[in-house]
Write an enzyme that holds these catalytic residues in place. Structure first.
Site, PDB file in Angstrom:
ATOM      1  N   GLY A   1     -25.610  -7.603  68.433  1.00 53.37           N
ATOM      2  CA  GLY A   1     -26.784  -6.781  68.181  1.00 53.37           C
ATOM      3  C   GLY A   1     -27.752  -6.754  69.341  1.00 53.37           C
ATOM      4  N   ARG A   2     -28.906  -6.228  69.078  1.00 53.67           N
ATOM      5  CA  ARG A   2     -29.969  -6.131  70.083  1.00 53.67           C
ATOM      6  C   ARG A   2     -30.485  -7.532  70.428  1.00 53.67           C
ATOM      7  NH1 ARG A   2     -35.458  -5.818  70.494  1.00 53.67           N
ATOM      8  NH2 ARG A   2     -36.322  -4.243  71.906  1.00 53.67           N
TER       9      ARG A   2
ATOM     10  N   ALA B   1     -28.794 -13.590  70.680  1.00 47.98           N
ATOM     11  CA  ALA B   1     -29.029 -14.982  71.088  1.00 47.98           C
ATOM     12  C   ALA B   1     -30.134 -15.101  72.132  1.00 47.98           C
ATOM     13  CB  ALA B   1     -27.744 -15.630  71.610  1.00 47.98           C
TER      14      ALA B   1
ATOM     15  N   ILE C   1     -50.107 -42.850  74.020  1.00 48.26           N
ATOM     16  CA  ILE C   1     -50.650 -42.487  75.329  1.00 48.26           C
ATOM     17  C   ILE C   1     -49.933 -41.235  75.835  1.00 48.26           C
ATOM     18  CG2 ILE C   1     -50.864 -43.196  77.745  1.00 48.26           C
ATOM     19  CD1 ILE C   1     -51.249 -46.063  76.738  1.00 48.26           C
TER      20      ILE C   1
ATOM     21  N   GLN D   1     -22.663 -13.139  63.506  1.00 43.90           N
ATOM     22  CA  GLN D   1     -23.342 -14.371  63.933  1.00 43.90           C
ATOM     23  C   GLN D   1     -24.821 -14.288  63.567  1.00 43.90           C
ATOM     24  OE1 GLN D   1     -23.403 -17.193  66.184  1.00 43.90           O
ATOM     25  NE2 GLN D   1     -25.628 -17.113  66.295  1.00 43.90           N
ATOM     26  N   THR D   2     -25.356 -15.365  63.007  1.00 43.56           N
ATOM     27  CA  THR D   2     -26.794 -15.392  62.742  1.00 43.56           C
ATOM     28  C   THR D   2     -27.300 -16.826  62.724  1.00 43.56           C
ATOM     29  OG1 THR D   2     -28.557 -14.683  61.231  1.00 43.56           O
ATOM     30  CG2 THR D   2     -26.489 -15.401  60.224  1.00 43.56           C
ATOM     31  N   ARG D   3     -28.585 -16.985  63.082  1.00 45.87           N
ATOM     32  CA  ARG D   3     -29.263 -18.276  62.961  1.00 45.87           C
ATOM     33  C   ARG D   3     -30.503 -18.129  62.091  1.00 45.87           C
ATOM     34  NH1 ARG D   3     -32.654 -16.516  67.424  1.00 45.87           N
ATOM     35  NH2 ARG D   3     -34.523 -17.739  66.970  1.00 45.87           N
TER      36      ARG D   3
ATOM     37  N   HIS E   1     -31.336 -10.509  55.295  1.00 42.69           N
ATOM     38  CA  HIS E   1     -32.076  -9.648  54.385  1.00 42.69           C
ATOM     39  C   HIS E   1     -31.326  -8.325  54.230  1.00 42.69           C
ATOM     40  CE1 HIS E   1     -35.318 -12.559  54.516  1.00 42.69           C
ATOM     41  NE2 HIS E   1     -35.185 -12.580  55.830  1.00 42.69           N
TER      42      HIS E   1
ATOM     43  N   HIS F   1     -29.552  -6.770  57.301  1.00 44.25           N
ATOM     44  CA  HIS F   1     -28.327  -7.439  57.741  1.00 44.25           C
ATOM     45  C   HIS F   1     -27.156  -7.082  56.836  1.00 44.25           C
ATOM     46  CE1 HIS F   1     -31.735 -10.089  59.013  1.00 44.25           C
ATOM     47  NE2 HIS F   1     -31.117  -9.957  60.170  1.00 44.25           N
TER      48      HIS F   1
ATOM     49  N   LYS G   1     -60.914 -55.806  76.026  1.00 39.19           N
ATOM     50  CA  LYS G   1     -59.762 -56.709  76.002  1.00 39.19           C
ATOM     51  C   LYS G   1     -59.256 -57.050  77.409  1.00 39.19           C
ATOM     52  CE  LYS G   1     -58.103 -55.261  71.445  1.00 39.19           C
ATOM     53  NZ  LYS G   1     -56.958 -54.723  70.663  1.00 39.19           N
TER      54      LYS G   1
ATOM     55  N   MET H   1     -31.611  -2.170  62.984  1.00 39.62           N
ATOM     56  CA  MET H   1     -31.672  -1.389  61.757  1.00 39.62           C
ATOM     57  C   MET H   1     -33.118  -1.312  61.287  1.00 39.62           C
ATOM     58  SD  MET H   1     -28.427  -0.644  61.032  1.00 39.62           S
ATOM     59  CE  MET H   1     -28.220  -0.386  59.262  1.00 39.62           C
TER      60      MET H   1
END
Length: 574
Positions: free
Chosen positions: A292-293, A296, A477, A198-200, A204, A207, A519, A334
Site C-alpha cells: 500500500g501507500r 512500512a 540521574i 501485512q499490517t501492524r 477497520h 482494510h 553527604k 482507500m
C-alpha cells in the site's frame, strides 16, 4: 499452487534438525550461551522455521556487507534486510567468540536453549552507513536508527545455526503457523492463489474493503498476516490487535480469508522492508502481496517530512518482481464516500466528491480521549475490542521521568509529586528513585553501562506499572540521551494505553548541587574516591526535547509540583 520458497528450498531448520535435537540439547547445556534480545528472538524464530529462507543463520560479514550495499546476499540472491546477531566486546571475551566456536542461543523469556550457532566470523560495522543505506538517513527520528544507536552492540557475529526447538508461545497458539504449516493449510483447502496482507495496526472497514477487492480482482483467497513481534513504539499492543483481527474476520465472505500471526521484528524500512515482506510472504506460501501507500514507513523525519515517498515501496517491489516471484498488488489509500456508503481507492473517486477519513494518529487520539468513532470508519465489534484496551484518559497510566544531577532536587520533587497525586486519587502512584529497584545481589556502580542497565530495569518496571493504570514517577540521574531514549521507547512499546511518557529536566546548576551536598558525595568524587561521577568526571548530556524544564534555585518545590500537575491536566490525564 503455493509459490516456490525464496532460493528454491524452504529452510525449515526445526524439521531438518529434529532427528538430532536431543543431542543438540545435551550439547547446548555444556556450551557458553547468549541470551537473545527480543529482536534477536524474533529473527531466530523466522530463521529456524524458514520464514527468512534462504538464510540458515545470522549473516556473516560477506552477506551483511552485500545486503547493505546491494540488497543481495554474497551469492547474488535478493535479500533486502540485514539480519544480524550483535554482541559486545565483553561478550566476545567472556564467551570466547571466535570462528569455529559453538554458542548456545537462549530464549530471554524462559532461558530455554533454542539453537546452537557455529561462529563463522566476528566483525564490526558502520552504524552511519547502515542507517543511510538501509533506512535512508542517519536520523534518530527513525525508530530503527534510534535502536541501532542506543541498543545494538558494536560487533556482529555471523554463522549458521542448528535448531533445538522453536520458541514457545502461550498466546494465540492456534493462529501461529510456520511456513510449512501454512503451506499445508493452503494445500488442504486447495487455495491456489493467496493474497497476503501485512499490517501492524488494527483493521477497520477500509482494510476489509481493500483486501476483499484484491481477492476478487485476482480470483484469490486472502491471508491476513499481521506482525506480532516488534513494531513501532507506541503501536497498539498485539493482544488488542489480534482480538480486533478475530472480530473483523467474521465480516469477510465465508471461506475467503484466513488469519495467521507473524512473529517479525519490523525495521520500518519502507521500500527495503516491502521487498523483505514480500520475500517472507512468498516463503509462507502466498502468491500475491498487497503493497500500500507508504508501506512500512515510520512517519516523519527530524525535519517534519516523510522518510519515504508514498509509492517508493511499490516501485522497489516492482523493480525486483521477477526475482521475488510473487505478484505485487498495489493499492492507493482507500477513502469513504458518504453519498454511496462505500470505500474506494482515492484515484478512482470522481472529482468534487465528498470523502471522509480518519488517520491512524487521529484514531489513537480518539481512543485515548474517549471520542466517538463513527460506524462508517469501523465495525462496532472492532471498536468494542479497542475500547476494552483503551480506558478513558483519566484512567490511563503514565510515566514521569525526572532527570538531573545528583542532589538537583529531583528526588524531593518526586516525593512531593507522589503526595500530590495521591491526594488527587483515582490511581495508584509508584515512586522509582533509581536505587529502589536494583537487585541487591548485583552491584551497579557508576560506569555508563551500569547506569544504562539500571535504566533498562526502571523502564521495564515503569512500563508494566503504567500499563496497569498506575502513575509512575522515576527520578534517575540518566545523564545520557541514549538511556533516556531507551526509557521512553520501552514505556511506549510496553505501556499499552499507559504509554504516556513525560521527560522533566531538573536543570538545577551543578554548582548549587555540589554546594548543598550535605553527604559529601561530590567531595568524594573530587578526591577520586568515586569514579565516573556525573558532573565531576562524567558529562551530563542536557536533554534536547524535555517536556518540562525546572530549577530549584529559581522555583519552589510546590511551584514545580504544580507545573507538573498542570502538564498532566493539559493532556487530560488528571
Amino acid at each position: 499452487m503455493a509459490s516456490t520458497p525464496h532460493g528454491g528450498i524452504l529452510k525449515d531448520l526445526v524439521s531438518r534438525d529434529e532427528p538430532i535435537s536431543g543431542q543438540l540439547k545435551d550439547e547446548a547445556a555444556k556450551l557458553k550461551d547468549i541470551v537473545l534480545t527480543e529482536r534477536q528472538l524474533c529473527d531466530l524464530e523466522l530463521i529456524i522455521n524458514g520464514g527468512f529462507s534462504p538464510l540458515e543463520g545470522f549473516m556473516n560479514e560477506a552477506d551483511y556487507t552485500s545486503v547493505v550495499d546491494t540488497l543481495r546476499l554474497s551469492d547474488g540472491t535478493l535479500f533486502a534486510m540485514p539480519v544480524t546477531l550483535d554482541v559486545s566486546s565483553a561478550d566476545i571475551e567472556h564467551l570466547s567468540i571466535v570462528p569455529g566456536a559453538r554458542i548456545t542461543l537462549r530464549d530471554p523469556r524462559d532461558d530455554e536453549a533454542l539453537a546452537i550457532i557455529t561462529v563463522d566470523d566476528v566483525y564490526t560495522y558502520d552504524r552511519v552507513k547502515e542507517s543511510i543505506l538501509v533506512f535512508g538517513a542517519d536520523d534518530p527520528a527513525h525508530p530503527s536508527v534510534a535502536y541501532l544507536r542506543n541498543r545494538v552492540k558494536p560487533f556482529y557475529v555471523g554463522g549458521k545455526v542448528q535448531a533445538i526447538q522453536a520458541p514457545s508461545h502461550f498466546d494465540y497458539v492456534a493462529l501461529r503457523y510456520t511456513p510449512t504449516e501454512l503451506r499445508a493449510h493452503f494445500k488442504k483447502l486447495a487455495w491456489r492463489r493467496v493474497v497476503a496482507f501485512q499490517t501492524r495496526n488494527p483493521m477497520h472497514r477500509a482494510h476489509r474493503e481493500l483486501t476483499v477487492r484484491a481477492a476478487r480482482q485476482h480470483q484469490a483467497n486472502v491471508l491476513i498476516h499481521p506482525v506480532v513481534g516488534l513494531t513501532k513504539p507506541g503501536d497498539v499492543d498485539h493482544y488488542t490487535r489480534v482480538r480486533v483481527y478475530e472480530a473483523i474476520m467474521a465480516k469477510y465472505p465465508n471461506g475467503m480469508g484466513h488469519l495467521a500471526l507473524l512473529p517479525l521484528a519490523m525495521r520500518m524500512a519502507g521500500p527495503r522492508e516491502a521487498v523483505w515482506h514480500a520475500i517472507i510472504r512468498k516463503n509462507f506460501g502466498a502468491t500475491h502481496f498487497i503493497v500500500g501507500r507508504d508501506h512500512a514507513g515510520p512517519g516523519k523525519n527530524s525535519q517534519g517530512k516523510d522518510f519515504y515517498g508514498p509509492y517508493d515501496a511499490q516501485e522497489l517491489v516492482e523493480k525486483y518482481k521477477d526475482e521475488i516471484e510473487i505478484e505485487m498488488v498495489p493499492f492507493q489509500q482507500m477513502t469513504y464516500l458518504p453519498s454511496t456508503d462505500e470505500y474506494q481507492p482515492v484515484d478512482e473517486i470522481p472529482a468534487g466528491a465528498q470523502t471522509l477519513d480518519i488517520s491512524g494518529t487521529e484514531l489513537r487520539r480518539r481512543l485515548k480521549s474517549g471520542a466517538h468513532i463513527p460506524d462508517w470508519f469501523s465495525y462496532e465489534a472492532v471498536v468494542t475490542r479497542l475500547r476494552e484496551s483503551y480506558p478513558p484518559r483519566n484512567k490511563q497510566g503514565f510515566v514521569l521521568c525526572l532527570t538531573g544531577f545528583y542532589n538537583s532536587g529531583k528526588n524531593i520533587i518526586a516525593k512531593a509529586l507522589q503526595v500530590a497525586l495521591n491526594e488527587q486519587g483515582g490511581r495508584s502512584v509508584s515512586l522509582l528513585l533509581g536505587e529502589t529497584i536494583r537487585d541487591d545481589n548485583v552491584k551497579l556502580g557508576f560506569t555508563p553501562d551500569e547506569r544504562h542497565e539500571n535504566l533498562q530495569r526502571i523502564s521495564f518496571v515503569a512500563g508494566e506499572l503504567a500499563r496497569a493504570g498506575a502513575a509512575v514517577i522515576a527520578s534517575p540521574i540518566a545523564p545520557e540521551e541514549r538511556s533516556r531514549a531507551l526509557v521512553k521507547d520501552t514505556v511506549l512499546q510496553n505501556g499499552g494505553a499507559g504509554g504516556n511518557f513525560f521527560l522533566i529536566h531538573v536543570a538545577t546548576p551543578l554548582e548549587h548541587c555540589e554546594s548543598t551536598d550535605r553527604k559529601g558525595i561530590y567531595a568524594q568524587a573530587r578526591r577520586g574516591e568515586i569514579r565516573g561521577f556525573v558532573g565531576v568526571d562524567t558529562e551530563y548530556e542536557v536533554p534536547k526535547k524535555a517536556d518540562l524544564v525546572v530549577d530549584v534555585t529559581t522555583q519552589s518545590i510546590p511551584s514545580i509540583v504544580h507545573s507538573i500537575v498542570l502538564l498532566l491536566e493539559t493532556t487530560s490525564l488528571i
